[in-house]
Design an enzyme around this catalytic site. Structure first.
Site, PDB file in Angstrom:
ATOM      1  N   GLU A  37      82.634 -45.195  83.664  1.00  0.00           N
ATOM      2  CA  GLU A  37      83.140 -45.064  85.036  1.00  0.00           C
ATOM      3  C   GLU A  37      84.492 -45.761  85.150  1.00  0.00           C
ATOM      4  OE1 GLU A  37      80.139 -45.489  88.050  1.00  0.00           O
ATOM      5  OE2 GLU A  37      81.527 -46.548  89.372  1.00  0.00           O
ATOM      6  N   ASP A  61      86.985 -46.937  88.400  1.00  0.00           N
ATOM      7  CA  ASP A  61      86.888 -47.072  89.850  1.00  0.00           C
ATOM      8  C   ASP A  61      88.177 -47.537  90.505  1.00  0.00           C
ATOM      9  OD1 ASP A  61      84.125 -46.558  89.677  1.00  0.00           O
ATOM     10  OD2 ASP A  61      83.670 -48.691  89.432  1.00  0.00           O
ATOM     11  N   GLU A 110      88.254 -48.713  94.462  1.00  0.00           N
ATOM     12  CA  GLU A 110      87.444 -48.857  95.665  1.00  0.00           C
ATOM     13  C   GLU A 110      88.202 -49.720  96.674  1.00  0.00           C
ATOM     14  OE1 GLU A 110      82.900 -48.934  94.035  1.00  0.00           O
ATOM     15  OE2 GLU A 110      84.163 -50.648  93.503  1.00  0.00           O
TER      16      GLU A 110
END
Length: 281
Positions: free
Chosen positions: A102, A104, A106
């Site tokens: 993953e 990210d 955010e």
């Protein structure tokens, strides 16, 4: 140098083209119900609003294609006013299993007048906890700004308004996302348990609805199908990209002036020693 870099960081990259000329419905599946996702697609521009109300559980969209390396960007306008407890994201993921990969970006909301926190993280074969968090140097709810992830076999680069703020390098002896195709996701959800001041400030539902706007999504990546990947023309521009001296200067500026959390400095979290990439060049 710091002043000139700040001016560079404040530049806004204006994008308007629809990625690959495809309709939104051809590229993405929606997550949410009814009015939680509002899509405007006139064939020239695509504008998407994610809307969260009490009980709605949030909303999002994810790419129908899976990619093994690529360059991915979108313009976002975040929640205005009191956004405490909310989490807005642009990320890539291979799934939710214990060994997933993953990448990210955010955005952790905050109380009115307080800065947003942008959290960047990398997971490789289920190994995560590699966060760099930044206080944004502008109000991301006042206008659209461009956020980009460049993922290739050499490194992962995070950019804001076309300015590099972080690079995560691939070392031969350490985990790195190299083999698991990933979908692109955009989400808005209730992260009250951790997002704002470590979960001490929850969502104030009297401020609903919470709305995040996305536009100008662009993907230039190697589309994975079955056991092979097809890379588009021009992929060499990002497939072998590493940061030069000027871009490393912007990363250093962001670390000095905007970095609010660095996992490589969190001795409490890693009492037995920092992850292997910490301290390497």
């Amino acid at each position: 140098m710091a002043r000139s870099l700040m001016h560079l960081c404040l530049a806004v990259l204006a994008l308007a083209a629809v990625a690959s000329g495809d309709r939104f419905s051809d590229q993405f599946d929606l997550v949410g119900s009814g009015g939680d996702v509002q899509v405007k697609d006139d064939g020239k521009t695509q504008d998407v609003q994610l809307i969260m109300n009490r009980g709605s559980g949030g909303a999002g969209f994810n790419s129908k294609n899976k990619f093994l390396y690529g360059e991915f960007s979108v313009q976002m306008k975040l929640i205005g006013g009191n956004s405490a407890g909310t989490v807005t994201s642009l990320y890539l993921t291979s799934g939710e299993g214990d060994g997933h990969d993953e990448i990210d970006i955010e955005f952790m909301g905050n109380s009115s007048g307080q800065p947003y926190v942008m959290n960047t993280n990398v997971w490789a074969s289920g190994d995560g906890k590699k966060e760099h968090q930044f206080y944004l140097w502008f109000d991301p709810s006042a206008d659209f700004h461009t956020y980009k992830i460049v993922w290739n076999p050499k490194n992962i680069i995070f950019e804001v308004d076309n300015v590099a703020v972080r690079t995560f390098k691939n070392y031969d002896d350490l985990p790195f996302p190299t083999s698991r195709p990933m979908e692109v996701h955009a989400t808005l959800w209730d992260g009250s348990y951790w997002a704002t001041q470590h979960g001490n400030v929850k969502i104030h539902w009297r401020h609903e609805p919470f709305v995040v706007s996305y536009r100008a999504y662009h993907a230039n990546g190697c589309v994975h199908s079955k056991n092979s990947s097809r890379c588009p023309d021009g992929s060499d521009a990002w497939m072998h990209r590493e940061l030069g001296d000027e871009e490393l200067d912007t990363v250093a500026w962001a670390e000095r002036n905007c970095l609010s959390y660095n996992y490589c400095a969190d001795g409490w979290r890693f009492p037995k020693g920092f992850p292997g990439e910490c301290g390497r060049k």
